[in-house]
Design a protein around this motif. Sequence first.
Motif, mmCIF file in Angstrom:
data_model
loop_
_atom_site.group_PDB
_atom_site.id
_atom_site.type_symbol
_atom_site.label_atom_id
_atom_site.label_comp_id
_atom_site.label_asym_id
_atom_site.label_seq_id
_atom_site.Cartn_x
_atom_site.Cartn_y
_atom_site.Cartn_z
ATOM 1 N N MET A 65 -52.008 70.325 16.486
ATOM 2 C CA MET A 65 -51.482 68.962 16.472
ATOM 3 C C MET A 65 -52.396 68.015 15.709
ATOM 4 O O MET A 65 -51.937 67.179 14.926
ATOM 5 C CB MET A 65 -51.261 68.480 17.904
ATOM 6 N N HIS A 66 -53.693 68.139 15.928
ATOM 7 C CA HIS A 66 -54.657 67.309 15.185
ATOM 8 C C HIS A 66 -54.556 67.592 13.685
ATOM 9 O O HIS A 66 -54.647 66.678 12.859
ATOM 10 C CB HIS A 66 -56.089 67.570 15.667
ATOM 11 N N ARG A 67 -54.352 68.842 13.351
ATOM 12 C CA ARG A 67 -54.270 69.217 11.937
ATOM 13 C C ARG A 67 -53.023 68.611 11.295
ATOM 14 O O ARG A 67 -53.050 68.196 10.126
ATOM 15 C CB ARG A 67 -54.251 70.748 11.798
ATOM 16 N N LEU A 68 -51.917 68.565 12.036
ATOM 17 C CA LEU A 68 -50.707 67.938 11.506
ATOM 18 C C LEU A 68 -50.962 66.473 11.161
ATOM 19 O O LEU A 68 -50.516 65.980 10.117
ATOM 20 C CB LEU A 68 -49.568 68.030 12.525
ATOM 21 N N VAL A 69 -51.670 65.785 12.031
ATOM 22 C CA VAL A 69 -51.948 64.363 11.809
ATOM 23 C C VAL A 69 -52.807 64.164 10.571
ATOM 24 O O VAL A 69 -52.514 63.315 9.721
ATOM 25 C CB VAL A 69 -52.636 63.737 13.045
ATOM 26 N N SER A 70 -53.873 64.934 10.445
ATOM 27 C CA SER A 70 -54.746 64.792 9.275
ATOM 28 C C SER A 70 -54.040 65.231 8.003
ATOM 29 O O SER A 70 -54.200 64.617 6.936
ATOM 30 C CB SER A 70 -56.036 65.591 9.465
ATOM 31 N N MET A 71 -53.212 66.284 8.095
ATOM 32 C CA MET A 71 -52.499 66.774 6.924
ATOM 33 C C MET A 71 -51.469 65.758 6.426
ATOM 34 O O MET A 71 -51.197 65.679 5.221
ATOM 35 C CB MET A 71 -51.820 68.101 7.240
ATOM 36 N N LEU A 72 -50.905 64.971 7.347
ATOM 37 C CA LEU A 72 -49.942 63.942 6.949
ATOM 38 C C LEU A 72 -50.552 63.005 5.924
ATOM 39 O O LEU A 72 -49.919 62.671 4.920
ATOM 40 C CB LEU A 72 -49.487 63.158 8.194
ATOM 41 N N GLY A 73 -51.796 62.596 6.154
ATOM 42 C CA GLY A 73 -52.478 61.726 5.197
ATOM 43 C C GLY A 73 -52.811 62.447 3.902
ATOM 44 O O GLY A 73 -52.763 61.851 2.820
ATOM 45 N N GLU A 74 -53.116 63.734 4.009
ATOM 46 C CA GLU A 74 -53.461 64.506 2.819
ATOM 47 C C GLU A 74 -52.267 64.675 1.880
ATOM 48 O O GLU A 74 -52.414 64.597 0.661
ATOM 49 C CB GLU A 74 -54.001 65.880 3.227
ATOM 50 N N ASP A 99 -52.269 55.364 15.580
ATOM 51 C CA ASP A 99 -53.685 54.984 15.642
ATOM 52 C C ASP A 99 -54.391 55.209 14.314
ATOM 53 O O ASP A 99 -55.238 54.409 13.905
ATOM 54 C CB ASP A 99 -54.398 55.786 16.738
ATOM 55 N N ARG A 100 -54.019 56.277 13.641
ATOM 56 C CA ARG A 100 -54.729 56.637 12.410
ATOM 57 C C ARG A 100 -54.190 55.924 11.171
ATOM 58 O O ARG A 100 -54.963 55.541 10.290
ATOM 59 C CB ARG A 100 -54.658 58.150 12.204
ATOM 60 N N TYR A 101 -52.865 55.743 11.099
ATOM 61 C CA TYR A 101 -52.273 55.245 9.850
ATOM 62 C C TYR A 101 -51.585 53.890 9.981
ATOM 63 O O TYR A 101 -51.247 53.279 8.960
ATOM 64 C CB TYR A 101 -51.255 56.267 9.316
ATOM 65 N N ASN A 102 -51.365 53.416 11.206
ATOM 66 C CA ASN A 102 -50.715 52.122 11.429
ATOM 67 C C ASN A 102 -49.447 51.972 10.583
ATOM 68 O O ASN A 102 -49.328 51.044 9.762
ATOM 69 C CB ASN A 102 -51.689 50.973 11.107
ATOM 70 N N ILE A 112 -44.511 62.647 21.549
ATOM 71 C CA ILE A 112 -44.962 61.268 21.774
ATOM 72 C C ILE A 112 -46.456 61.150 21.509
ATOM 73 O O ILE A 112 -46.916 60.185 20.886
ATOM 74 C CB ILE A 112 -44.623 60.822 23.213
ATOM 75 N N HIS A 113 -47.222 62.145 21.994
ATOM 76 C CA HIS A 113 -48.669 62.140 21.746
ATOM 77 C C HIS A 113 -48.957 62.181 20.248
ATOM 78 O O HIS A 113 -49.848 61.475 19.752
ATOM 79 C CB HIS A 113 -49.313 63.338 22.442
ATOM 80 N N LEU A 114 -48.209 62.987 19.526
ATOM 81 C CA LEU A 114 -48.376 63.090 18.076
ATOM 82 C C LEU A 114 -48.091 61.745 17.413
ATOM 83 O O LEU A 114 -48.825 61.320 16.508
ATOM 84 C CB LEU A 114 -47.436 64.165 17.531
ATOM 85 N N SER A 115 -47.047 61.075 17.864
ATOM 86 C CA SER A 115 -46.695 59.777 17.273
ATOM 87 C C SER A 115 -47.790 58.743 17.527
ATOM 88 O O SER A 115 -48.085 57.910 16.659
ATOM 89 C CB SER A 115 -45.356 59.285 17.829
#
Length: 281
Positions: free
Chosen positions: A211-220, A251-254, A243-246
């Motif tokens: 899940m953390h990797r999905l969040v960071s990869m979204l920005g990549e 928090d990271r990308y606003n 919901i946690h992912l959202s």
Amino acid sequence: MALRIITDTSCDLPDSELGKYSIEMIPLKVTFDNGETFLDRFELGPANFVKKMKLAKILPKTSAPDPNIFIEYFEKGLKDVGEVLFVSLSSGLSSTYQTAQLACNMLGSEKVKIFDTLTASLGTGIMAIKAARMAAQGLSTDRIMERLNQMRASREVIFTLDTLENVVKGGRLSRIEGLAGTLLHIKPILRGNDQGVPEVIEKVKGRKKAMHRLVSMLGEVAGSSVKDKLIGISHVNCERDAIHLSEEIKDRYNPANEIIISEMSATIGTYAGEGGLMINI
């Protein structure tokens, strides 16, 4: 002259979004190993689908609607508003686009257009929303098609599987490989390619890391534009994780837009399996 936006049930748009933009859906079909066949979402909702899928020894099969069903929807749209745009599930995953195109040719109307999103789930749904927004602004169908083509070039879909059971049932992974992956808690990360087909690009150990990797990869994959994107998160019976992912994404990308969260229907959920989590932009 108005424009009717139609998509298929793989779009995974919540009913609230469908109603908000007056988007219609054509149901795909799902067939289980006992021969039971249902119309996706119309006769079999996501929750009941998950229950039936878990009991099935063989992966349920999904199929496109009959061309006559498309013609029925297209003719109604032409009668009601004058023009129709069908926003389809990726041609790399289903025959839905080809069948819709066949129906369009059979109908012989230049007022019906078919668009291949080359994506799935809320990726298709997001494009349907954008098409509806442009139609509301008064853009011509040809101009909407041009813009959708531009959007398609920058679309992204990334997702993770929590279980390898469905890819084993579907014959994409041997039982030995599946067992090994399960014992080692391996979670694959997949990304849609240019042909609209998912490919495994990474493997991580554990659900939280995936899940953390999905969040960071979204920005990549999206770069600085992620803030302005319309983001969709779809899931198979794991709303809490979605919901946690959202929240992590916020928090990271606003992001400027509200994130759409929905359950995957049978069409895509069949392959993702329970616990599947997908991000579309």
